[in-house]
Design a protein around this motif. Structure first.
Motif, PDB file in Angstrom:
ATOM      1  N   MET A  45       0.813  -1.214   0.000  1.00  0.00           N
ATOM      2  CA  MET A  45       0.000   0.000   0.000  1.00  0.00           C
ATOM      3  C   MET A  45       0.850   1.270   0.000  1.00  0.00           C
ATOM      4  SD  MET A  45      -1.515   0.052   3.896  1.00  0.00           S
ATOM      5  CE  MET A  45      -2.121   1.730   3.939  1.00  0.00           C
ATOM      6  N   GLN A  46       2.154   1.119   0.258  1.00  0.00           N
ATOM      7  CA  GLN A  46       3.063   2.265   0.229  1.00  0.00           C
ATOM      8  C   GLN A  46       3.413   2.660  -1.204  1.00  0.00           C
ATOM      9  OE1 GLN A  46       3.639   3.637   3.247  1.00  0.00           O
ATOM     10  NE2 GLN A  46       2.429   1.930   4.042  1.00  0.00           N
ATOM     11  N   LEU A  47       3.153   1.768  -2.145  1.00  0.00           N
ATOM     12  CA  LEU A  47       3.483   2.030  -3.547  1.00  0.00           C
ATOM     13  C   LEU A  47       2.512   3.044  -4.148  1.00  0.00           C
ATOM     14  CD1 LEU A  47       4.019  -1.638  -4.788  1.00  0.00           C
ATOM     15  CD2 LEU A  47       5.801   0.076  -4.399  1.00  0.00           C
ATOM     16  N   PRO A  48       2.967   3.773  -5.160  1.00  0.00           N
ATOM     17  CA  PRO A  48       2.004   4.583  -5.909  1.00  0.00           C
ATOM     18  C   PRO A  48       1.017   3.643  -6.618  1.00  0.00           C
ATOM     19  CG  PRO A  48       4.197   4.694  -6.915  1.00  0.00           C
ATOM     20  CD  PRO A  48       4.326   3.905  -5.656  1.00  0.00           C
ATOM     21  N   ALA A  96      -6.635   0.661  -4.034  1.00  0.00           N
ATOM     22  CA  ALA A  96      -7.124   2.033  -3.811  1.00  0.00           C
ATOM     23  C   ALA A  96      -8.021   2.157  -2.579  1.00  0.00           C
ATOM     24  CB  ALA A  96      -7.837   2.567  -5.056  1.00  0.00           C
ATOM     25  N   ALA A  97      -7.870   1.254  -1.628  1.00  0.00           N
ATOM     26  CA  ALA A  97      -8.652   1.343  -0.388  1.00  0.00           C
ATOM     27  C   ALA A  97      -8.086   2.451   0.493  1.00  0.00           C
ATOM     28  CB  ALA A  97      -8.605   0.004   0.361  1.00  0.00           C
ATOM     29  N   PRO A  98      -8.934   3.070   1.277  1.00  0.00           N
ATOM     30  CA  PRO A  98      -8.428   4.069   2.214  1.00  0.00           C
ATOM     31  C   PRO A  98      -7.510   3.405   3.250  1.00  0.00           C
ATOM     32  CG  PRO A  98     -10.835   4.131   2.094  1.00  0.00           C
ATOM     33  CD  PRO A  98     -10.384   2.926   1.346  1.00  0.00           C
ATOM     34  N   GLY A 100      -6.022   2.510   6.892  1.00  0.00           N
ATOM     35  CA  GLY A 100      -6.624   2.275   8.202  1.00  0.00           C
ATOM     36  C   GLY A 100      -7.027   0.825   8.390  1.00  0.00           C
ATOM     37  N   TRP A 101      -6.940   0.401   9.643  1.00  0.00           N
ATOM     38  CA  TRP A 101      -7.247  -0.990   9.976  1.00  0.00           C
ATOM     39  C   TRP A 101      -8.712  -1.338   9.754  1.00  0.00           C
ATOM     40  CZ3 TRP A 101      -4.117  -4.873  10.117  1.00  0.00           C
ATOM     41  CH2 TRP A 101      -2.760  -4.631  10.332  1.00  0.00           C
ATOM     42  N   LEU A 102      -9.591  -0.375   9.932  1.00  0.00           N
ATOM     43  CA  LEU A 102     -11.004  -0.653   9.699  1.00  0.00           C
ATOM     44  C   LEU A 102     -11.229  -1.129   8.272  1.00  0.00           C
ATOM     45  CD1 LEU A 102     -13.979  -0.627  10.571  1.00  0.00           C
ATOM     46  CD2 LEU A 102     -14.070   1.760   9.795  1.00  0.00           C
ATOM     47  N   TRP A 103     -10.605  -0.455   7.302  1.00  0.00           N
ATOM     48  CA  TRP A 103     -10.786  -0.827   5.901  1.00  0.00           C
ATOM     49  C   TRP A 103     -10.109  -2.156   5.593  1.00  0.00           C
ATOM     50  CZ3 TRP A 103     -14.684   1.328   3.874  1.00  0.00           C
ATOM     51  CH2 TRP A 103     -15.057   2.610   4.273  1.00  0.00           C
ATOM     52  N   LEU A 153     -18.766   1.001  -0.106  1.00  0.00           N
ATOM     53  CA  LEU A 153     -18.800   1.443   1.295  1.00  0.00           C
ATOM     54  C   LEU A 153     -18.006   2.730   1.489  1.00  0.00           C
ATOM     55  CD1 LEU A 153     -18.405  -2.001   3.093  1.00  0.00           C
ATOM     56  CD2 LEU A 153     -20.459  -0.561   3.000  1.00  0.00           C
ATOM     57  N   VAL A 154     -16.879   2.839   0.805  1.00  0.00           N
ATOM     58  CA  VAL A 154     -16.071   4.074   0.862  1.00  0.00           C
ATOM     59  C   VAL A 154     -16.911   5.237   0.338  1.00  0.00           C
ATOM     60  CG1 VAL A 154     -14.043   5.271  -0.070  1.00  0.00           C
ATOM     61  CG2 VAL A 154     -13.850   2.897   0.714  1.00  0.00           C
ATOM     62  N   TYR A 155     -17.586   5.023  -0.781  1.00  0.00           N
ATOM     63  CA  TYR A 155     -18.418   6.068  -1.374  1.00  0.00           C
ATOM     64  C   TYR A 155     -19.537   6.485  -0.400  1.00  0.00           C
ATOM     65  CZ  TYR A 155     -21.698   8.432  -4.436  1.00  0.00           C
ATOM     66  OH  TYR A 155     -22.557   9.364  -4.977  1.00  0.00           O
ATOM     67  N   LEU A 156     -20.191   5.506   0.200  1.00  0.00           N
ATOM     68  CA  LEU A 156     -21.248   5.810   1.152  1.00  0.00           C
ATOM     69  C   LEU A 156     -20.727   6.608   2.339  1.00  0.00           C
ATOM     70  CD1 LEU A 156     -23.334   2.504   1.247  1.00  0.00           C
ATOM     71  CD2 LEU A 156     -24.029   4.716   0.308  1.00  0.00           C
ATOM     72  N   GLN A 157     -19.548   6.269   2.794  1.00  0.00           N
ATOM     73  CA  GLN A 157     -18.950   6.990   3.921  1.00  0.00           C
ATOM     74  C   GLN A 157     -18.695   8.449   3.526  1.00  0.00           C
ATOM     75  OE1 GLN A 157     -14.939   6.889   4.576  1.00  0.00           O
ATOM     76  NE2 GLN A 157     -15.029   7.361   6.747  1.00  0.00           N
ATOM     77  N   VAL A 158     -18.198   8.654   2.327  1.00  0.00           N
ATOM     78  CA  VAL A 158     -17.914  10.016   1.856  1.00  0.00           C
ATOM     79  C   VAL A 158     -19.226  10.797   1.718  1.00  0.00           C
ATOM     80  CG1 VAL A 158     -17.068  11.364  -0.112  1.00  0.00           C
ATOM     81  CG2 VAL A 158     -15.746   9.409   0.728  1.00  0.00           C
ATOM     82  N   VAL A 159     -20.242  10.171   1.129  1.00  0.00           N
ATOM     83  CA  VAL A 159     -21.527  10.842   0.919  1.00  0.00           C
ATOM     84  C   VAL A 159     -22.174  11.183   2.268  1.00  0.00           C
ATOM     85  CG1 VAL A 159     -23.895  10.464   0.104  1.00  0.00           C
ATOM     86  CG2 VAL A 159     -21.951   9.873  -1.345  1.00  0.00           C
ATOM     87  N   MET A 160     -22.120  10.259   3.205  1.00  0.00           N
ATOM     88  CA  MET A 160     -22.749  10.494   4.502  1.00  0.00           C
ATOM     89  C   MET A 160     -21.990  11.541   5.321  1.00  0.00           C
ATOM     90  SD  MET A 160     -23.939   6.616   5.421  1.00  0.00           S
ATOM     91  CE  MET A 160     -24.631   7.028   6.998  1.00  0.00           C
ATOM     92  N   ALA A 161     -20.689  11.656   5.076  1.00  0.00           N
ATOM     93  CA  ALA A 161     -19.897  12.634   5.813  1.00  0.00           C
ATOM     94  C   ALA A 161     -20.084  14.049   5.245  1.00  0.00           C
ATOM     95  CB  ALA A 161     -18.421  12.249   5.755  1.00  0.00           C
TER      96      ALA A 161
END
Length: 162
Positions: A45-48, A96-98, A100-103, A153-161
């Protein structure tokens, strides 16, 4: 379908196919294989994004050979201990996941669900293709399904935030 652990670990091809030994777990080797993919993901995940995608593609191509050769040598198509396909499937899920351990946990659960459930056409690929490509493709597709759900789920989190 027991295998000789020493023989697996001493052969570099089989050792990789068995996920550095994680596929030798007596119960749920696919889950243990996916768990072993997590620390490697933390490095990846450290890679571009382009580097991640290229390494993912290379891991898939190499995996077709590793899994096919190991299955042939063992005389068992898609032996449960062959878990390189789980590595690649999980890494696809996490593309391309955010951070964090939750993801990571959500991605892990989603990938395992699709890999175990095997909705259409994953089950067809798993049953009909008896090559290294077949071993890899069902987990790749499970990873794609899990990726779509994770990104949703990422999209929903962004929309809800917002």
């Amino acid at each position: 379908m027991r295998v000789n652990a020493k023989a697996i670990l001493s052969n570099p091809i089989h050792c990789l196919a068995f996920g550095f030994g994680s596929g030798l777990a007596p119960k749920a080797p696919g889950t243990f294989g996916t768990l072993m993919a997590v620390p490697l993901y933390l490095l990846l995940m450290q890679l571009p994004l382009l580097g991640y995608v290229l390494l993912l593609l290379a891991s898939f191509i190499v995996g077709v050979y590793l899994c096919g050769k190991t299955a042939d040598d063992l005389g068992v198509h898609d032996h449960p201990g062959i878990v390189w396909d789980e590595f690649v499937g999980f890494w696809i899920t996490m593309l391309a996941a955010p951070a964090g351990w939750l993801w990571i946990v959500i991605g892990f659960i989603l990938f395992r669900l699709f890999d175990i459930w095997k909705p259409w056409p994953i089950k067809v690929l798993d049953e009909k293709m008896e090559t290294g490509l077949g071993i890899m493709l069902d987990d790749v597709l499970a990873g794609v399904y899990a990726f779509i759900c994770l990104q949703g789920l990422v999209y929903l989190q962004v929309v809800m935030a917002a």
